[in-house]
Design an enzyme around this catalytic site. Sequence first.
Site, PDB file in Angstrom:
ATOM      1  N   LYS A  67     -10.317  -3.983  -5.851  1.00  0.00           N
ATOM      2  CA  LYS A  67     -11.101  -2.838  -6.308  1.00  0.00           C
ATOM      3  C   LYS A  67     -10.209  -1.844  -7.039  1.00  0.00           C
ATOM      4  O   LYS A  67     -10.642  -1.140  -7.932  1.00  0.00           O
ATOM      5  CB  LYS A  67     -11.733  -2.201  -5.063  1.00  0.00           C
ATOM      6  CG  LYS A  67     -12.607  -1.019  -5.315  1.00  0.00           C
ATOM      7  CD  LYS A  67     -14.047  -1.427  -5.547  1.00  0.00           C
ATOM      8  CE  LYS A  67     -14.847  -0.341  -6.242  1.00  0.00           C
ATOM      9  NZ  LYS A  67     -14.843   0.947  -5.578  1.00  0.00           N
TER      10      LYS A  67
ATOM     11  N   LYS B 248       0.828  -1.211   0.000  1.00  0.00           N
ATOM     12  CA  LYS B 248       0.000   0.000   0.000  1.00  0.00           C
ATOM     13  C   LYS B 248       0.856   1.252   0.000  1.00  0.00           C
ATOM     14  O   LYS B 248       0.474   2.261  -0.583  1.00  0.00           O
ATOM     15  CB  LYS B 248      -0.954   0.001   1.198  1.00  0.00           C
ATOM     16  CG  LYS B 248      -2.071  -0.998   1.026  1.00  0.00           C
ATOM     17  CD  LYS B 248      -3.353  -0.587   1.706  1.00  0.00           C
ATOM     18  CE  LYS B 248      -4.460  -1.528   1.278  1.00  0.00           C
ATOM     19  NZ  LYS B 248      -5.654  -1.453   2.105  1.00  0.00           N
TER      20      LYS B 248
ATOM     21  N   LYS C 113      -4.066 -10.530  -6.948  1.00  0.00           N
ATOM     22  CA  LYS C 113      -5.397 -10.804  -6.391  1.00  0.00           C
ATOM     23  C   LYS C 113      -6.424  -9.812  -6.930  1.00  0.00           C
ATOM     24  O   LYS C 113      -6.083  -8.680  -7.269  1.00  0.00           O
ATOM     25  CB  LYS C 113      -5.360 -10.788  -4.865  1.00  0.00           C
ATOM     26  CG  LYS C 113      -5.201  -9.446  -4.269  1.00  0.00           C
ATOM     27  CD  LYS C 113      -5.472  -9.450  -2.769  1.00  0.00           C
ATOM     28  CE  LYS C 113      -5.368  -8.003  -2.360  1.00  0.00           C
ATOM     29  NZ  LYS C 113      -5.705  -7.596  -1.103  1.00  0.00           N
TER      30      LYS C 113
HETATM   31  P1  TYM Z   1     -10.290  -5.947   3.220  1.00  0.00           P
HETATM   32  O1  TYM Z   1     -11.380  -4.966   3.420  1.00  0.00           O
HETATM   33  O2  TYM Z   1      -9.172  -5.593   2.309  1.00  0.00           O
HETATM   34  O3  TYM Z   1     -10.887  -7.304   2.711  1.00  0.00           O
HETATM   35  C1  TYM Z   1     -11.926  -7.939   3.438  1.00  0.00           C
HETATM   36  C2  TYM Z   1     -11.728  -9.434   3.409  1.00  0.00           C
HETATM   37  O4  TYM Z   1     -11.812  -9.909   2.070  1.00  0.00           O
HETATM   38  C3  TYM Z   1     -10.694 -10.685   1.761  1.00  0.00           C
HETATM   39  N1  TYM Z   1     -10.350 -10.473   0.346  1.00  0.00           N
HETATM   40  C4  TYM Z   1     -10.175 -11.467  -0.519  1.00  0.00           C
HETATM   41  N2  TYM Z   1     -10.281 -12.802  -0.382  1.00  0.00           N
HETATM   42  C5  TYM Z   1     -10.043 -13.567  -1.476  1.00  0.00           C
HETATM   43  N3  TYM Z   1      -9.702 -13.038  -2.678  1.00  0.00           N
HETATM   44  C6  TYM Z   1      -9.578 -11.712  -2.863  1.00  0.00           C
HETATM   45  N4  TYM Z   1      -9.253 -11.219  -4.052  1.00  0.00           N
HETATM   46  C7  TYM Z   1      -9.823 -10.858  -1.753  1.00  0.00           C
HETATM   47  N5  TYM Z   1      -9.797  -9.515  -1.570  1.00  0.00           N
HETATM   48  C8  TYM Z   1     -10.132  -9.305  -0.278  1.00  0.00           C
HETATM   49  C9  TYM Z   1      -9.580 -10.172   2.673  1.00  0.00           C
HETATM   50  O5  TYM Z   1      -8.584 -11.136   2.887  1.00  0.00           O
HETATM   51  C10 TYM Z   1     -10.344  -9.853   3.937  1.00  0.00           C
HETATM   52  O6  TYM Z   1     -10.473 -10.984   4.760  1.00  0.00           O
HETATM   53  N6  TYM Z   1      -7.817  -5.309   7.504  1.00  0.00           N
HETATM   54  C11 TYM Z   1      -8.939  -5.951   6.879  1.00  0.00           C
HETATM   55  C12 TYM Z   1     -10.263  -5.573   7.500  1.00  0.00           C
HETATM   56  C13 TYM Z   1     -10.288  -5.780   8.970  1.00  0.00           C
HETATM   57  C14 TYM Z   1     -10.368  -7.045   9.627  1.00  0.00           C
HETATM   58  C15 TYM Z   1     -10.344  -6.734  11.023  1.00  0.00           C
HETATM   59  C16 TYM Z   1     -10.439  -8.371   9.183  1.00  0.00           C
HETATM   60  C17 TYM Z   1     -10.230  -4.823   9.906  1.00  0.00           C
HETATM   61  N7  TYM Z   1     -10.267  -5.375  11.160  1.00  0.00           N
HETATM   62  C18 TYM Z   1     -10.394  -7.743  11.962  1.00  0.00           C
HETATM   63  C19 TYM Z   1     -10.494  -9.371  10.137  1.00  0.00           C
HETATM   64  C20 TYM Z   1     -10.455  -9.067  11.520  1.00  0.00           C
HETATM   65  C21 TYM Z   1      -8.978  -5.557   5.414  1.00  0.00           C
HETATM   66  O7  TYM Z   1      -8.485  -4.527   5.042  1.00  0.00           O
HETATM   67  O8  TYM Z   1      -9.686  -6.397   4.626  1.00  0.00           O
END
Ligand code: TYM
Length: 330
Positions: free
Chosen positions: A198, A113, A195
């Site tokens: 967005k 990032k 991966k």
């Molecule tokens: P975020 O918002 O980037 O993504 C949310 C969840 O979706 C999964 N994900 C994917 N899984 C498979 N293939 C993909 N292409 C893909 N893109 C996204 C991510 O692995 C994630 O599980 N930091 C976290 C949000 C968060 C969180 C937490 C998660 C904040 N606090 C506590 C678990 C526990 C995040 O940015 O995910």
Amino acid sequence: MEKKVILSGIQATGDLHLGHYIGVLKRFVEMQDEFDCYYMIANLHALTVRRDPKELKENVYKLLASYIAAGLDPDKSTIFLQSQVHEHAELGWVLDCYTYMGELSRMTQYKDKSAKHADNINAGLFTYPSLMAGDILLYQADLVPTGEDQKQHVELTRDLAERFNKLYGETFKIPKPFIEKVGARVMGLQDPTSKMSKSSTLPNDTILLIDTPEEIMKKVKKAVTDSDGIVKYDEENKPGISNLMEIYGIITSKTMDEIENEFEGQGYGNFKVAVADAIIKELEPFRNKYNELMANPSYLEEIYNKGAKKASEVASKTLKDVYEKIGIIR
Ligand code: TYM
């Protein structure tokens, strides 16, 4: 026996894509009956990238509507906004003071990032995993369902919990990452080595959950594959086909072997249409429900307010214990 506790969340950054759906959202729904689930909308985490305030608010509604449209049931799961439970920011700060710079600088997501947003490498982007650790530890979660890319953050959470427990006695449950073998890393359709995300700049790389059937069919038909014409799972040599197979497998509950047999000798044309049809069929009820929910913001507000009340009860207990142990008066 008491149900195991699940905590997870998604950042409030706009429309969800198929990676979110296959990687976590579908799992969240499946876990509701067996576990005591806390599903958060991570809007504080979303601040690490500069956002339009109006859009950030709107994204919360979009994400909540997506949660419910995908099948989360507010009577079964506790659904709330991270910003509604002030203990998240507080425990996040405390944990910042127990996380080493070296640990944070090893986080791949931080490296990725900061490369992407070179003009805004803020401290929040750096300490983001400590806030995430706070999210998880406040609820004494046993399991944290995420995609592959969040595994490192959950592992850091375990280290922080162990460190804290060692210093002050048993305070936090040590959570485990819960990452499925298939679907935990849905790849882009145009670049199956990155991966699905967005922020992809490639057209047709990402399927949004609100895409129309025509858009989905077009994107899948254009998906990058290879030239040998055999539907076979081989992530290394056939990343495009393997990715489509994983998507299809999760949606239809078929194994990779079953999919190979189903499309034996058929080439990619039929396979792609079958994948697109499966996605379209899966997402049709989602899209209808989503549109209904977006037209009813007060219902969505009711859901998150009810969830926040329950989440606060649990979170405040944990933070009280933490503050007492480290000598913070409140
Ligand atoms: P975020 O918002 O980037 O993504 C949310 C969840 O979706 C999964 N994900 C994917 N899984 C498979 N293939 C993909 N292409 C893909 N893109 C996204 C991510 O692995 C994630 O599980 N930091 C976290 C949000 C968060 C969180 C937490 C998660 C904040 N606090 C506590 C678990 C526990 C995040 O940015 O995910």
